[in-house]
Design a protein around this motif. Structure first.
Motif, short mmCIF file in Angstrom:
data_model
loop_
_atom_site.label_atom_id
_atom_site.label_comp_id
_atom_site.label_asym_id
_atom_site.label_seq_id
_atom_site.Cartn_x
_atom_site.Cartn_y
_atom_site.Cartn_z
N ARG A 1 9.46 36.53 -8.84
CA ARG A 1 8.22 37.57 -9.13
C ARG A 1 7.61 38.02 -7.66
N THR A 2 8.26 37.73 -6.77
CA THR A 2 7.70 38.32 -5.41
C THR A 2 8.53 39.25 -4.87
N LEU A 3 7.67 40.19 -4.32
CA LEU A 3 8.53 41.44 -3.92
C LEU A 3 8.88 41.16 -2.33
N VAL A 4 10.33 41.47 -2.05
CA VAL A 4 10.65 41.05 -0.83
C VAL A 4 11.26 42.17 -0.03
N GLU A 5 11.66 43.20 -0.70
CA GLU A 5 12.13 44.32 -0.20
C GLU A 5 11.54 45.72 -0.86
N HIS A 6 11.41 46.75 -0.19
CA HIS A 6 11.05 47.91 -0.79
C HIS A 6 11.83 49.12 0.10
N LYS B 1 -0.95 45.53 -1.56
CA LYS B 1 -1.34 44.46 -0.61
C LYS B 1 -0.45 44.37 0.75
N ALA B 2 0.82 44.95 0.61
CA ALA B 2 1.73 45.10 1.73
C ALA B 2 1.36 45.99 2.74
N LEU B 3 0.37 46.86 2.35
CA LEU B 3 -0.05 47.88 3.26
C LEU B 3 -1.28 47.77 4.17
N LEU C 1 8.09 50.15 6.19
CA LEU C 1 7.41 50.67 4.76
C LEU C 1 6.23 51.41 4.85
N VAL C 2 5.16 51.09 5.78
CA VAL C 2 4.09 51.94 6.02
C VAL C 2 4.40 53.43 6.45
N ALA D 1 7.79 35.71 7.80
CA ALA D 1 9.12 35.89 7.36
C ALA D 1 9.18 37.18 6.29
N ARG D 2 8.43 36.82 5.21
CA ARG D 2 8.36 37.85 4.13
C ARG D 2 7.93 39.00 4.54
N GLN D 3 6.90 38.96 5.06
CA GLN D 3 6.12 40.39 5.36
C GLN D 3 7.07 41.14 6.50
N LEU D 4 7.74 40.46 7.33
CA LEU D 4 8.74 41.30 8.12
C LEU D 4 9.72 41.88 7.60
N ARG D 5 10.34 41.35 6.42
CA ARG D 5 11.52 41.81 5.76
C ARG D 5 10.78 42.95 4.67
N LEU D 6 9.59 42.47 4.06
CA LEU D 6 9.08 43.43 3.09
C LEU D 6 8.67 44.87 3.75
N ARG D 7 7.99 44.86 4.90
CA ARG D 7 7.61 45.84 5.69
C ARG D 7 8.54 46.61 6.69
#
Length: 642
Positions: free
Chosen positions: A243-248, A500-502, A619-620, A554-560
């Motif tokens: 349920r965790t967002l990892v890529e966008h 939250k990722a922003l 992402l930003v 590691a998750r934030q680097l991949r997500l952002r």
């Protein structure tokens, strides 16, 4: 006629209550009854009714047997004994033996006078006339009478014991056919890699579980889920791990100038710079693209490639020359797109490199699979073209690989024909939509589904999957926001995670936090304890906080989608072993990221330096634009004081 023949229940013999020690003899002990010999004549019914159990056993001459241990109360001991008798001759043979067991028990009960242990009550159903005593009955034997005819009782056939299945077995339809000895149409087995295979090893027996993925109770099971949200001005793709967002990713309609990765162009060389070993090429976009010497489309860390060429770029290109090139990196900021002359056409299982001798197999595959694919590629490889086998080819058959190669060869023939019609810079081949491209690059049996909220895009993606991987076509689903009464991103909690990722600050589960700051040169990440005060000592608190921060970073680097140079300021740790464990945890967490990374050890200042390959703007940047007031600086100057 006695009371027994009238069908009245007989009470248990009255005697002194048994003591605790007499209730159950020691384990393994035998109690034998010594008879006094057989009587000269059979006793009458009145004598048999008034006789004691011991006298009855002496009169009948039954053989001596081992004592039966009494069944504890609550376990059905009062009725189980009476139900154990058989029918016909078995009941007749066991009747006499039952008297001996009853006599032994009576003798044991009277061995300790004055005991206070309670006596187990037995409910004995009335026996019909002529019935022999059953095992465990305390009633005396009766003379035999004429048998009474009764309705035949159908024998009870015990249910067959189910065969033990290996771990992971999932039963599906066709149970009746399997019980009859034939193969069940939905039978599942386990293959060598531990995954379930459906339909056996025959290609016609069903789809391969190695390719189609696992299922549980008829529903697909996978680690990832892809959600596609289509809007009039943009298309967003989110990848969830659990349920965790990892890529966008975001794709806009006006991406002909910015999102051009993978497109093939007819370009014209503007100028060649030997000192930089690069050339600027006009491909019809607002900014000239850059072609570096030795630039290739595929990654050397992932595949086996041929040796490099030592020729210089000025020997290969000249100003005004028309070349066929492909974009390998989108333009970012003031930098133009990056090109390569070694054009490659990506397919589902292979990447074809036209007019090249390049050959490679993904290193993410195991050795046995690489050997199998190497033999297949030798047969399907087109003459004069190179092939790179992708990770998605795991488990693919020779027919599937051959079909993929034929499609790419026909596609290249059409591109060559279009390139020879003119010499002006322009687009020759456009990559498909972002959703189709993401499905082609990422979608495999590890995905439990692809959810799309646009019918047109859904049909396009489903048709593509049915062509290249029909085993996974049923995992492509159409999402109806009207029926669900909410958008797809809200249904799968993507919307709140995007917000939250922003943010600059990201909270950790223990109460700590990390701060992410992006600059032109590099990205800086600071780790703080925040509300995490720990329980034991400072070193342990800092160590646990840094471990949580490594996973989240590691998750934030991949997500952002943060690329370039990255510096991480972990909280200082005194013990060298703890610093090494934190660095190892960061590397392990980054191993799930498909983008290439390089991590160095923690320095004496408590800093980790690492690099991550820059793929897109991030992402930003994809969800924002530069502020026209401060021009991205985040401040507003007071011009009256200047």
């Amino acid at each position: 006629m006695s009371d027994l023949s009238a069908g009245q229940p007989v009470a248990e013999p009255v005697g002194p209550p048994p003591g605790p020690a007499a209730t159950e003899p020691p384990h393994g002990a035998e109690s034998r009854f010594e008879g006094t010999g057989a009587p000269e004549a059979p006793p009458s019914a009145e004598q048999a009714a008034s006789a004691s159990p011991a006298e009855t056993r002496a009169a009948t001459g039954a053989p001596r047997r081992r004592r039966r241990r009494p069944t504890p109360a609550g376990a059905g001991g009062s009725t189980a004994t009476a139900d154990r008798s058989g029918s016909g001759s078995e009941a007749a043979d066991d009747g006499a033996a039952g008297d001996g067991a009853a006599a032994d028990r009576a003798a044991a009960e009277t061995s300790v006078p004055g005991a206070t242990a309670p006596t187990l009550e037995r409910t004995v159903p009335p026996a019909p006339a002529g019935d022999r005593p059953r095992i465990g009955d305390t009633r005396p034997a009766r003379p035999p009478t004429a048998p009474v005819a009764s309705a035949p009782v159908a024998p009870v056939v015990p249910a067959p014991k189910p065969a033990r299945r290996p771990a992971g077995y999932r039963a599906s339809g066709g149970a009746a056919q399997a019980a009859a000895g034939g193969p069940a149409p939905g039978r599942t087995t386990r293959d060598d890699d531990g995954d379930e295979d459906e339909g056996g090893s025959s290609p016609a027996g069903g789809r391969s579980r190695r390719r189609s993925g696992r299922e549980r109770r008829g529903r697909p099971v996978g680690r990832y889920l892809m959600c596609v949200h289509v809007r009039p001005h943009a298309t967003q793709i989110a990848v969830l791990e659990g349920r965790t967002l990892v890529e966008h990713q975001v794709s806009r309609a006006a991406d002909d100038a910015t999102q051009i990765d993978g497109n093939i162009y007819r370009g014209r060389v503007q100028n060649v710079l030997p000192g930089m070993e690069a050339a600027f090429v006009d491909i019809g976009t607002p900014k000239n693209a850059v072609l570096y010497r030795g630039d290739v489309r595929f990654d050397r860390d992932d595949v086996e490639t041929a040796s490099n060429n030592t020729m210089r770029i000025e020997q290969m290109l000249r100003a005004g020359q028309t070349i066929l090139c492909q974009v390998t990196k989108n333009p970012i900021g003031a930098k133009g797109a990056r090109l390569t002359q070694e054009v490659s056409l990506p397919g589902r299982f292979v990447v074809m490199v036209p007019n090249s001798s390049a050959f490679g197999i993904s290193k993410r595959l195991d050795d046995n699979e690489r050997k199998r694919l190497r033999r297949i590629v030798d047969d399907v490889r087109p003459k004069g073209h190179g092939l790179i086998v992708r990770t998605a080819a795991e488990g693919a058959s020779q027919e599937e690989l051959g079909h993929d190669v034929e499609r790419l060869a026909a596609q290249w023939a059409a591109i060559e024909a279009e390139a020879g019609r003119s010499s002006a810079p322009g687009l020759l081949y456009r990559e498909p939509d972002l959703a189709v491209r993401s499905v082609r690059e990422e979608f495999n049996r590890e995905y439990r589904g692809v959810v799309i909220d646009d019918e047109e895009l859904f049909l396009q993606v489903r048709d593509y999957i049915e062509q290249v991987n029909p085993e996974l076509a049923d995992r492509v689903e159409l999402y109806d926001p009207v029926a669900e009464n909410m958008p797809v991103f809200e249904r799968f909690h993507v919307h709140e995670q995007l917000h939250k990722a922003l943010d600059r600050k990201v909270w950790l589960p223990s109460g700590g936090s990390i701060i992410i700051e992006r600059t032109e040169a590099l990205t800086v990440i600071d780790v703080n304890t925040g509300k995490n005060v720990g329980t034991s000592n400072l070193e342990e608190t800092v160590y646990r906080n840094n471990l949580e921060a490594a996973e989240e970073i590691a998750r934030q680097l991949r997500l952002r989608d943060i690329g370039g140079i990255i510096v991480i300021d972990f909280i200082d740790m005194e013990i060298r072993e703890n610093r090494d464990k934190v660095a190892s945890a960061l590397r392990s967490a980054l191993a799930r990221d498909k983008t290439r990374t390089q991590v160095f050890d923690i320095s004496e200042l408590g800093l980790i330096e690492m690099t991550r390959k820059r793929i897109s703007e991030g992402l930003v940047e994809s969800l924002s634009s530069t502020c026209p007031i401060c021009e991205g600086r985040g401040i507003v100057l007071d011009e009256t004081l200047l």
